[in-house]
Design a protein around this motif. Structure first.
Motif, PDB file in Angstrom:
ATOM      1  N   GLU A   1      -0.736  -8.913 -25.535  1.00 20.65           N
ATOM      2  CA  GLU A   1      -0.764  -7.633 -26.228  1.00 20.65           C
ATOM      3  C   GLU A   1      -1.363  -6.520 -25.375  1.00 20.65           C
ATOM      4  OE1 GLU A   1      -1.909  -7.356 -30.615  1.00 20.65           O
ATOM      5  OE2 GLU A   1      -3.691  -6.574 -29.622  1.00 20.65           O
ATOM      6  N   TYR A   2      -0.725  -5.359 -25.461  1.00 18.07           N
ATOM      7  CA  TYR A   2      -1.258  -4.129 -24.867  1.00 18.07           C
ATOM      8  C   TYR A   2      -1.661  -3.194 -25.999  1.00 18.07           C
ATOM      9  CZ  TYR A   2       0.491  -5.118 -20.145  1.00 18.07           C
ATOM     10  OH  TYR A   2       0.724  -5.657 -18.908  1.00 18.07           O
ATOM     11  N   LEU A   3      -2.557  -2.277 -25.699  1.00 15.23           N
ATOM     12  CA  LEU A   3      -2.887  -1.184 -26.609  1.00 15.23           C
ATOM     13  C   LEU A   3      -2.403   0.104 -25.954  1.00 15.23           C
ATOM     14  CD1 LEU A   3      -6.484  -2.179 -27.756  1.00 15.23           C
ATOM     15  CD2 LEU A   3      -4.306  -2.581 -28.929  1.00 15.23           C
ATOM     16  N   LEU A   4      -1.430   0.737 -26.600  1.00 11.02           N
ATOM     17  CA  LEU A   4      -0.829   1.975 -26.111  1.00 11.02           C
ATOM     18  C   LEU A   4      -1.415   3.127 -26.918  1.00 11.02           C
ATOM     19  CD1 LEU A   4       1.353   3.750 -24.690  1.00 11.02           C
ATOM     20  CD2 LEU A   4       2.954   2.967 -26.467  1.00 11.02           C
ATOM     21  N   THR A   5      -2.204   3.954 -26.265  1.00  5.58           N
ATOM     22  CA  THR A   5      -2.822   5.095 -26.933  1.00  5.58           C
ATOM     23  C   THR A   5      -2.163   6.368 -26.430  1.00  5.58           C
ATOM     24  OG1 THR A   5      -4.916   3.919 -27.137  1.00  5.58           O
ATOM     25  CG2 THR A   5      -5.011   6.304 -27.333  1.00  5.58           C
ATOM     26  N   GLY A   6      -1.977   7.285 -27.358  1.00  5.40           N
ATOM     27  CA  GLY A   6      -1.370   8.549 -26.978  1.00  5.40           C
ATOM     28  C   GLY A   6      -1.571   9.588 -28.049  1.00  5.40           C
ATOM     29  N   ASP A   7      -1.020  10.745 -27.794  1.00  6.00           N
ATOM     30  CA  ASP A   7      -1.088  11.854 -28.743  1.00  6.00           C
ATOM     31  C   ASP A   7       0.242  11.945 -29.470  1.00  6.00           C
ATOM     32  OD1 ASP A   7      -3.683  12.628 -28.016  1.00  6.00           O
ATOM     33  OD2 ASP A   7      -2.918  13.789 -26.321  1.00  6.00           O
ATOM     34  N   ILE A   8       0.172  11.977 -30.801  1.00 12.44           N
ATOM     35  CA  ILE A   8       1.368  12.156 -31.617  1.00 12.44           C
ATOM     36  C   ILE A   8       1.267  13.523 -32.284  1.00 12.44           C
ATOM     37  CG2 ILE A   8       0.445  10.994 -33.663  1.00 12.44           C
ATOM     38  CD1 ILE A   8       3.310   9.850 -34.072  1.00 12.44           C
ATOM     39  N   THR A   9       2.369  14.253 -32.235  1.00 11.39           N
ATOM     40  CA  THR A   9       2.408  15.588 -32.830  1.00 11.39           C
ATOM     41  C   THR A   9       3.445  15.595 -33.946  1.00 11.39           C
ATOM     42  OG1 THR A   9       1.802  16.599 -30.724  1.00 11.39           O
ATOM     43  CG2 THR A   9       2.758  18.056 -32.395  1.00 11.39           C
ATOM     44  N   ILE A  10       2.971  15.895 -35.154  1.00 17.19           N
ATOM     45  CA  ILE A  10       3.816  16.014 -36.335  1.00 17.19           C
ATOM     46  C   ILE A  10       3.438  17.333 -37.004  1.00 17.19           C
ATOM     47  CG2 ILE A  10       4.444  15.016 -38.573  1.00 17.19           C
ATOM     48  CD1 ILE A  10       3.524  12.277 -37.450  1.00 17.19           C
ATOM     49  N   LYS A  11       4.417  18.188 -37.249  1.00 15.57           N
ATOM     50  CA  LYS A  11       4.190  19.496 -37.875  1.00 15.57           C
ATOM     51  C   LYS A  11       3.149  20.318 -37.103  1.00 15.57           C
ATOM     52  CE  LYS A  11       4.276  20.104 -42.310  1.00 15.57           C
ATOM     53  NZ  LYS A  11       4.006  20.000 -43.757  1.00 15.57           N
ATOM     54  N   ASN A  12       3.225  20.250 -35.780  1.00 12.12           N
ATOM     55  CA  ASN A  12       2.339  21.011 -34.897  1.00 12.12           C
ATOM     56  C   ASN A  12       0.886  20.558 -34.967  1.00 12.12           C
ATOM     57  OD1 ASN A  12       3.119  22.755 -32.900  1.00 12.12           O
ATOM     58  ND2 ASN A  12       2.380  24.579 -33.949  1.00 12.12           N
ATOM     59  N   ILE A  13       0.624  19.397 -35.549  1.00 11.29           N
ATOM     60  CA  ILE A  13      -0.715  18.802 -35.589  1.00 11.29           C
ATOM     61  C   ILE A  13      -0.697  17.612 -34.633  1.00 11.29           C
ATOM     62  CG2 ILE A  13      -2.444  17.629 -37.009  1.00 11.29           C
ATOM     63  CD1 ILE A  13      -1.205  19.205 -39.424  1.00 11.29           C
ATOM     64  N   THR A  14      -1.582  17.642 -33.643  1.00  8.03           N
ATOM     65  CA  THR A  14      -1.632  16.593 -32.635  1.00  8.03           C
ATOM     66  C   THR A  14      -2.903  15.775 -32.812  1.00  8.03           C
ATOM     67  OG1 THR A  14      -0.394  17.972 -31.094  1.00  8.03           O
ATOM     68  CG2 THR A  14      -1.608  16.110 -30.156  1.00  8.03           C
TER      69      THR A  14
ATOM     70  N   SER B   1      -3.056   6.393 -22.455  1.00  8.58           N
ATOM     71  CA  SER B   1      -3.533   5.192 -21.760  1.00  8.58           C
ATOM     72  C   SER B   1      -2.813   3.953 -22.277  1.00  8.58           C
ATOM     73  CB  SER B   1      -5.045   5.016 -21.935  1.00  8.58           C
ATOM     74  OG  SER B   1      -5.354   4.638 -23.267  1.00  8.58           O
ATOM     75  N   ILE B   2      -2.741   2.968 -21.424  1.00 11.61           N
ATOM     76  CA  ILE B   2      -2.253   1.639 -21.805  1.00 11.61           C
ATOM     77  C   ILE B   2      -3.247   0.640 -21.239  1.00 11.61           C
ATOM     78  CG2 ILE B   2      -0.438  -0.099 -21.615  1.00 11.61           C
ATOM     79  CD1 ILE B   2       1.572   2.128 -21.219  1.00 11.61           C
ATOM     80  N   VAL B   3      -3.755  -0.216 -22.121  1.00 13.55           N
ATOM     81  CA  VAL B   3      -4.745  -1.211 -21.720  1.00 13.55           C
ATOM     82  C   VAL B   3      -4.237  -2.584 -22.124  1.00 13.55           C
ATOM     83  CG1 VAL B   3      -7.132  -1.986 -22.048  1.00 13.55           C
ATOM     84  CG2 VAL B   3      -6.608   0.460 -22.044  1.00 13.55           C
ATOM     85  N   LYS B   4      -4.323  -3.530 -21.194  1.00 16.20           N
ATOM     86  CA  LYS B   4      -3.967  -4.906 -21.539  1.00 16.20           C
ATOM     87  C   LYS B   4      -5.093  -5.454 -22.403  1.00 16.20           C
ATOM     88  CE  LYS B   4      -1.872  -8.990 -19.694  1.00 16.20           C
ATOM     89  NZ  LYS B   4      -1.220  -9.569 -18.543  1.00 16.20           N
ATOM     90  N   HIS B   5      -4.761  -5.782 -23.645  1.00 14.55           N
ATOM     91  CA  HIS B   5      -5.755  -6.219 -24.634  1.00 14.55           C
ATOM     92  C   HIS B   5      -5.940  -7.728 -24.596  1.00 14.55           C
ATOM     93  CE1 HIS B   5      -8.177  -5.887 -28.215  1.00 14.55           C
ATOM     94  NE2 HIS B   5      -7.361  -6.659 -28.893  1.00 14.55           N
ATOM     95  N   THR B   6      -4.834  -8.458 -24.570  1.00 16.62           N
ATOM     96  CA  THR B   6      -4.836  -9.912 -24.423  1.00 16.62           C
ATOM     97  C   THR B   6      -3.670 -10.250 -23.498  1.00 16.62           C
ATOM     98  OG1 THR B   6      -3.303 -10.375 -26.239  1.00 16.62           O
ATOM     99  CG2 THR B   6      -5.644 -10.173 -26.819  1.00 16.62           C
TER     100      THR B   6
END
Length: 166
Positions: free
Chosen positions: A97-110, A89-94
């Motif tokens: 500023e936007y808030l960009l939310t997502g899933d990050i995967t590092i070493k197969n951990i999301t 998701s991306i939400v206009k915060h102000t």
């Protein structure tokens, strides 16, 4: 209609900072692929944002440390060569500023992560995205005694500077 925006890799950077002892260790990931699709750069709420980072491209200006970070002690690039980010998701915060939310995967951990995104004060379409993550959440741990003695912080500060080609 969605447009694809290309990232200017010469003007963009994915960097991180972590505290070790009483100093900040800074580094970059020099090889990555990014996808940004949006209707316009002024309207990002429906944008598609993805990153694929080549972990072996890590650079802390210290080759011995870089090799150690690539080893099974930390990132284990032989088994986990990539870090992935996919926007949820991306939400206009102000207005600024936007808030960009997502899933990050590092070493197969999301896990979910939220970046604060601000438009950079340049003549080209540029954005600065910042967040912080716990390295331990992604099993980026070494020797607990070493970490305690050397005061290796758990929090990693991430900054993504993106400049788009027009």
């Amino acid at each position: 209609m969605m447009q694809k925006f290309a990232v200017d890799v010469l003007q963009s950077e994915i960097s991180f900072t972590i505290k070790l002892l009483n100093t900040n260790v800074k580094g970059t990931f020099d090889s990555y692929i990014s996808t940004l699709r949006a209707e316009t750069l002024e309207q990002l709420s429906n944008a598609e944002v993805n990153f694929e980072i080549d972990v072996a491209s890590i650079d802390t200006n210290e080759s011995i440390r870089d090799q150690h970070l690539k080893s099974a002690d930390f990132f284990n690039t032989d088994l986990y060569p990539k870090i992935y980010f996919t926007k949820t998701s991306i939400v206009k915060h102000t207005n600024e500023e936007y808030l960009l939310t997502g899933d990050i995967t590092i070493k197969n951990i999301t896990l979910p992560v939220t970046f604060k995104v601000v438009k950079a004060a340049t003549n080209t379409p540029s954005f600065i995205c910042t967040t912080e993550v716990s390295r331990k959440d992604f099993d980026l741990v070494y020797n607990p005694m070493f970490e305690k003695i050397n005061q290796l912080d758990d929090i990693v500060y991430i900054q993504v500077k993106i400049t788009l080609l027009q």
